[in-house]
Design a protein around this motif. Structure first.
Motif, PDB file in Angstrom:
ATOM      1  N   GLY A  90       0.800  -1.221   0.000  1.00  0.00           N
ATOM      2  CA  GLY A  90       0.000   0.000   0.000  1.00  0.00           C
ATOM      3  C   GLY A  90       0.833   1.272   0.000  1.00  0.00           C
ATOM      4  N   PHE A  91       2.146   1.151  -0.202  1.00  0.00           N
ATOM      5  CA  PHE A  91       2.996   2.343  -0.229  1.00  0.00           C
ATOM      6  C   PHE A  91       3.823   2.405  -1.526  1.00  0.00           C
ATOM      7  CE2 PHE A  91       2.057   1.616   4.241  1.00  0.00           C
ATOM      8  CZ  PHE A  91       1.641   2.877   4.644  1.00  0.00           C
ATOM      9  N   TYR A  92       5.041   1.854  -1.485  1.00  0.00           N
ATOM     10  CA  TYR A  92       5.929   2.003  -2.644  1.00  0.00           C
ATOM     11  C   TYR A  92       5.993   0.730  -3.482  1.00  0.00           C
ATOM     12  CZ  TYR A  92       7.361   6.485  -0.877  1.00  0.00           C
ATOM     13  OH  TYR A  92       7.350   7.787  -0.476  1.00  0.00           O
ATOM     14  N   TYR A  93       6.101   0.949  -4.798  1.00  0.00           N
ATOM     15  CA  TYR A  93       6.150  -0.169  -5.740  1.00  0.00           C
ATOM     16  C   TYR A  93       7.170   0.153  -6.837  1.00  0.00           C
ATOM     17  CZ  TYR A  93       1.652  -1.426  -3.639  1.00  0.00           C
ATOM     18  OH  TYR A  93       0.647  -1.751  -2.748  1.00  0.00           O
ATOM     19  N   LEU A  94       7.898  -0.886  -7.235  1.00  0.00           N
ATOM     20  CA  LEU A  94       8.732  -0.771  -8.430  1.00  0.00           C
ATOM     21  C   LEU A  94       7.988  -1.472  -9.557  1.00  0.00           C
ATOM     22  CD1 LEU A  94      12.301  -1.413  -7.000  1.00  0.00           C
ATOM     23  CD2 LEU A  94      11.415   0.725  -7.978  1.00  0.00           C
ATOM     24  N   CYS A  95       7.856  -0.761 -10.668  1.00  0.00           N
ATOM     25  CA  CYS A  95       7.016  -1.264 -11.740  1.00  0.00           C
ATOM     26  C   CYS A  95       7.817  -1.440 -13.017  1.00  0.00           C
ATOM     27  CB  CYS A  95       5.862  -0.300 -12.002  1.00  0.00           C
ATOM     28  SG  CYS A  95       4.783  -0.134 -10.561  1.00  0.00           S
ATOM     29  N   SER A  96       7.667  -2.606 -13.612  1.00  0.00           N
ATOM     30  CA  SER A  96       8.193  -2.838 -14.948  1.00  0.00           C
ATOM     31  C   SER A  96       7.009  -2.706 -15.909  1.00  0.00           C
ATOM     32  CB  SER A  96       8.810  -4.234 -15.034  1.00  0.00           C
ATOM     33  OG  SER A  96       7.796  -5.196 -14.841  1.00  0.00           O
ATOM     34  N   SER A  97       7.242  -3.069 -17.161  1.00  0.00           N
ATOM     35  CA  SER A  97       6.173  -2.846 -18.140  1.00  0.00           C
ATOM     36  C   SER A  97       4.928  -3.675 -17.824  1.00  0.00           C
ATOM     37  CB  SER A  97       6.680  -3.185 -19.536  1.00  0.00           C
ATOM     38  OG  SER A  97       7.110  -4.529 -19.570  1.00  0.00           O
ATOM     39  N   SER A  98       5.080  -4.775 -17.116  1.00  0.00           N
ATOM     40  CA  SER A  98       3.915  -5.627 -16.937  1.00  0.00           C
ATOM     41  C   SER A  98       3.346  -5.631 -15.522  1.00  0.00           C
ATOM     42  CB  SER A  98       4.262  -7.065 -17.339  1.00  0.00           C
ATOM     43  OG  SER A  98       5.369  -7.509 -16.561  1.00  0.00           O
ATOM     44  N   SER A  99       4.171  -5.411 -14.520  1.00  0.00           N
ATOM     45  CA  SER A  99       3.623  -5.542 -13.176  1.00  0.00           C
ATOM     46  C   SER A  99       4.415  -4.722 -12.168  1.00  0.00           C
ATOM     47  CB  SER A  99       3.625  -7.005 -12.743  1.00  0.00           C
ATOM     48  OG  SER A  99       4.955  -7.434 -12.556  1.00  0.00           O
ATOM     49  N   CYS A 100       3.871  -4.656 -10.943  1.00  0.00           N
ATOM     50  CA  CYS A 100       4.478  -3.868  -9.881  1.00  0.00           C
ATOM     51  C   CYS A 100       4.699  -4.755  -8.660  1.00  0.00           C
ATOM     52  CB  CYS A 100       3.565  -2.712  -9.475  1.00  0.00           C
ATOM     53  SG  CYS A 100       3.204  -1.560 -10.808  1.00  0.00           S
ATOM     54  N   GLN A 101       5.793  -4.525  -7.973  1.00  0.00           N
ATOM     55  CA  GLN A 101       6.082  -5.241  -6.729  1.00  0.00           C
ATOM     56  C   GLN A 101       6.306  -4.226  -5.618  1.00  0.00           C
ATOM     57  OE1 GLN A 101       6.093  -8.594  -6.395  1.00  0.00           O
ATOM     58  NE2 GLN A 101       5.578  -8.820  -8.565  1.00  0.00           N
ATOM     59  N   SER A 102       5.776  -4.526  -4.427  1.00  0.00           N
ATOM     60  CA  SER A 102       6.061  -3.674  -3.274  1.00  0.00           C
ATOM     61  C   SER A 102       7.566  -3.592  -3.054  1.00  0.00           C
ATOM     62  CB  SER A 102       5.419  -4.253  -2.009  1.00  0.00           C
ATOM     63  OG  SER A 102       4.020  -4.181  -2.104  1.00  0.00           O
ATOM     64  N   ALA A 103       8.021  -2.429  -2.639  1.00  0.00           N
ATOM     65  CA  ALA A 103       9.465  -2.236  -2.510  1.00  0.00           C
ATOM     66  C   ALA A 103       9.808  -1.452  -1.252  1.00  0.00           C
ATOM     67  CB  ALA A 103       9.998  -1.478  -3.729  1.00  0.00           C
ATOM     68  N   PHE A 104      10.960  -1.795  -0.693  1.00  0.00           N
ATOM     69  CA  PHE A 104      11.544  -0.935   0.331  1.00  0.00           C
ATOM     70  C   PHE A 104      12.130   0.296  -0.352  1.00  0.00           C
ATOM     71  CE2 PHE A 104      12.018  -4.997   2.772  1.00  0.00           C
ATOM     72  CZ  PHE A 104      11.312  -4.599   3.903  1.00  0.00           C
ATOM     73  N   VAL A 105      12.067   1.423   0.307  1.00  0.00           N
ATOM     74  CA  VAL A 105      12.622   2.654  -0.249  1.00  0.00           C
ATOM     75  C   VAL A 105      13.356   3.398   0.860  1.00  0.00           C
ATOM     76  CG1 VAL A 105      12.062   4.876  -1.313  1.00  0.00           C
ATOM     77  CG2 VAL A 105      10.765   2.841  -1.940  1.00  0.00           C
ATOM     78  N   PRO A 106      14.622   3.744   0.640  1.00  0.00           N
ATOM     79  CA  PRO A 106      15.334   4.517   1.660  1.00  0.00           C
ATOM     80  C   PRO A 106      14.603   5.823   1.946  1.00  0.00           C
ATOM     81  CG  PRO A 106      16.807   3.862  -0.131  1.00  0.00           C
ATOM     82  CD  PRO A 106      15.420   3.512  -0.566  1.00  0.00           C
TER      83      PRO A 106
END
Lengths: 432, 155
Positions: A208-224
């Motif tokens: 529900g916060f940050y995501y890294l997205c490629s052309s097809s999908s997004c994954q939740s991600a840690f972000v400094p």
């Protein structure tokens, strides 16, 4: 927990500031002004930017947004919702016009942010960098949230709550943000401290916060923390420890508009000193306690002050205060007493500070269906859960929205920032 | 008998901690769907049996909590959540999701603002409160409340 956050925060902010302090040329930023200019941003409760739509009990401000380091690739965006209940500048991509900001990337993928709100609405879009000027203060090269529906992938189901997708302005018949953006100046320095793995130590990123997205999908991600959407005042060179929302009292319970100020800094200039205001410290979720009604009421342990809530919202506990809910479709959140109802509640800080606040409730259905000319509705109120409050679970929340701010100066001291020497408590806190 | 079975299931599925909400049984679903979904769980689960209803509580390490309220007949009659973000409501509300989604959007079409949700439909109540970093919510089907159980129980 907070002390740990604080030390990490200081390190992060020092690192952040040293990386971008010289990008805006020779103009000194945040210079002391003696109370009339640089740290004072005009705000207005004016019904919002959409013709024919009355966005009541919402305060708006303008910001100048520039490509980092540029003095020409800039746009001034008006009608940003002043929101002490969220953190970070979020702006509609459509409001940026031709200004194209650099996107934050990681591992070759674009960083996207999600922000969810209490009505299960949500916004989505890329994290981009900008120089943000608010009154005379500049937050240089800060991450902001640019709101736009994605192309090429779907908004993840952990962000898309099924509530309104508010990545557009909206209209008299459609759902939208109702503003050109949100200026989140709440109690925290960034929008998801727990998303920084070095701070939270979590094994998987929060959803529900940050995501890294490629052309097809997004994954939740840690972000400094330094890459997260930032509470803009934190990046000012001075006046960076909090804000004060100042709105005058309307002369009657409804009024066409009100003006006021968003003051940056607490105890840093002649116009932002901490005087006789009472400081209310908070729990780990940035809540305090409200007893409602004042006599014999429920102890609502997850209560808060929020300029972004466009009304006063509290539980309807039939045992204590029989406030009548509206029954008309689309209005069931609001209260509809047959005549003006005078109520009071007591706020209690974690530090033991207390204050009793009186307020009135009018029939929201009448207000919202017959009065299209007034943006100020001091007695607009609604429910915030129903039933009795037991064990601090679920329904134990009093939401002091914008009507609470009318006629008060409300101080918001940001977590981890220094407080004035005459403040008895470390941040975060509210004072009024 | 049923109770002890439930508890042993719980012990079986006390798996590693995680922040995010895993798959979970949906509102209106039956208890067997809880067991099926538990196989995918990454959070701690506690089941509190009771005469009137059982509570299946799942806790994520980031402070998020989902509770499911299961009737003696084995139906999930209510769900409640609290935490820094809103759980996956597609999952949690199941067949009620479309109805909820339509009502949540209708409440704001042409009427922007920030305020708690209070959806009151004949077969579905959804209520929310809180703010960024601290959300609360619950949903229940009034027609599925076990006899003698009030909506207050769903929290």
């Amino acid at each position: 927990m907070r002390k740990f956050f604080f030390s990490v925060l200081v390190t992060a902010i020092l690192g952040f500031a040293s990386g971008c302090g010289s990008s805006s040329g020779s103009t000194p930023v945040g210079v002391p002004v003696g109370g009339s200019g640089g740290n004072k941003l005009s705000i207005a409760v004016d019904g919002g930017p959409i013709s024919g739509v009355d966005y009541e009990d919402a305060a708006f401000a303008s910001a100048k947004i520039c490509v980092p380091g540029s003095t020409s690739s800039c746009v001034t965006v008006d009608h940003l919702l002043v929101d002490t209940g969220s953190v970070g500048l979020r702006v509609l991509a459509s409001a940026l016009g031709t200004v194209s900001l650099p996107v934050t990337t990681s591992s070759g993928m674009n960083l996207n942010d999600c922000a969810q709100f209490v009505d299960n609405s949500f916004v989505w879009g890329q994290v981009e960098s900008a120089d943000v000027t608010l009154a005379g203060e500049v937050a240089s090269n800060i991450p902001i949230h640019v709101l736009a529906d994605p192309t090429g992938f779907a908004i993840p189901s952990t962000c898309n709550t099924g509530g309104p997708d508010e990545d557009q302005l909206g209209s008299a018949t459609t759902v939208g943000l109702g503003a050109n953006g949100i200026l989140g100046v709440g109690l925290e320095p960034v929008d998801c401290l727990a998303c920084d793995q070095s701070i939270s130590g979590l094994s998987t990123p929060p959803t529900g916060f940050y995501y890294l997205c490629s052309s097809s999908s997004c994954q939740s991600a840690f972000v400094p923390e330094g890459n997260q959407v930032l509470n803009p005042p934190v990046a000012f060179s001075v006046d960076n420890n909090g804000v004060i929302v100042e709105l005058t009292s309307p002369s009657s319970s409804t009024e066409a508009s009100l003006t006021g100020s968003l003051i940056f800094g607490i105890g840093t200039q002649s116009n932002n000193g901490l005087g006789s205001q009472t400081i209310f410290t908070l729990d780990n979720s940035d809540n305090f306690t409200t007893v409602f009604p004042t006599t014999g009421g429920q102890t609502l342990t997850s209560s808060f002050i929020d300029s972004g809530s466009n009304g006063i919202f509290f539980p309807d506990s039939a045992a204590n205060v029989p406030v009548v809910q509206c029954t008309a479709s689309g209005f069931t959140t609001f209260y509809c007493p047959t005549s003006t109802q005078a109520l009071s509640a007591q706020n209690l800080g974690a530090n033991g500070a207390s204050s009793t606040v009186g307020f009135n409730v009018d029939n929201a259905h009448t207000l919202l269906t017959t009065d299209f000319s007034d943006a100020v509705m001091q007695n607009l109120a609604g429910s915030n859960g129903v039933g009795t409050c037991v064990g601090g679970l679920g329904q134990c929340s009093f939401d002091w929205g914008l009507p609470f701010f009318y006629g008060r100066n409300v101080y918001v001291a940001i977590d981890g920032q220094a407080v004035p020497s005459n403040a008895s408590q470390p941040s975060p806190w509210w004072a009024y | 008998m049923k109770t002890s079975k439930r508890i042993s299931l719980t012990a079986l599925f006390l798996l590693m901690l995680a922040f995010s909400f895993p798959a979970f049984a949906a509102l209106g679903g039956d208890e067997s769907s809880v067991a099926t979904d538990m196989a995918q769980m990454k959070a701690t689960v506690k089941v509190t049996p009771g005469d009137a209803f059982a509570v299946h509580e799942m806790k994520g390490s980031g402070g998020s909590v989902v509770r499911e309220f299961v009737s003696p007949a084995g139906r999930v009659f209510g769900v409640a959540w609290q935490g820094p973000s809103i759980p996956d409501l597609h999952q949690l509300l199941g067949t009620y999701f479309q109805q909820y989604s339509a009502a949540a959007q209708a409440a704001k079409a042409g009427h922007p603002g920030r305020r708690p949700l209070n959806i009151q439909l004949p077969g579905l109540v959804v209520q929310t409160s809180g703010h960024m970093r601290a959300f609360y919510g619950r949903a229940y089907d009034p027609s599925l409340l076990p006899q003698g159980v009030s909506a207050d129980a769903v929290r």
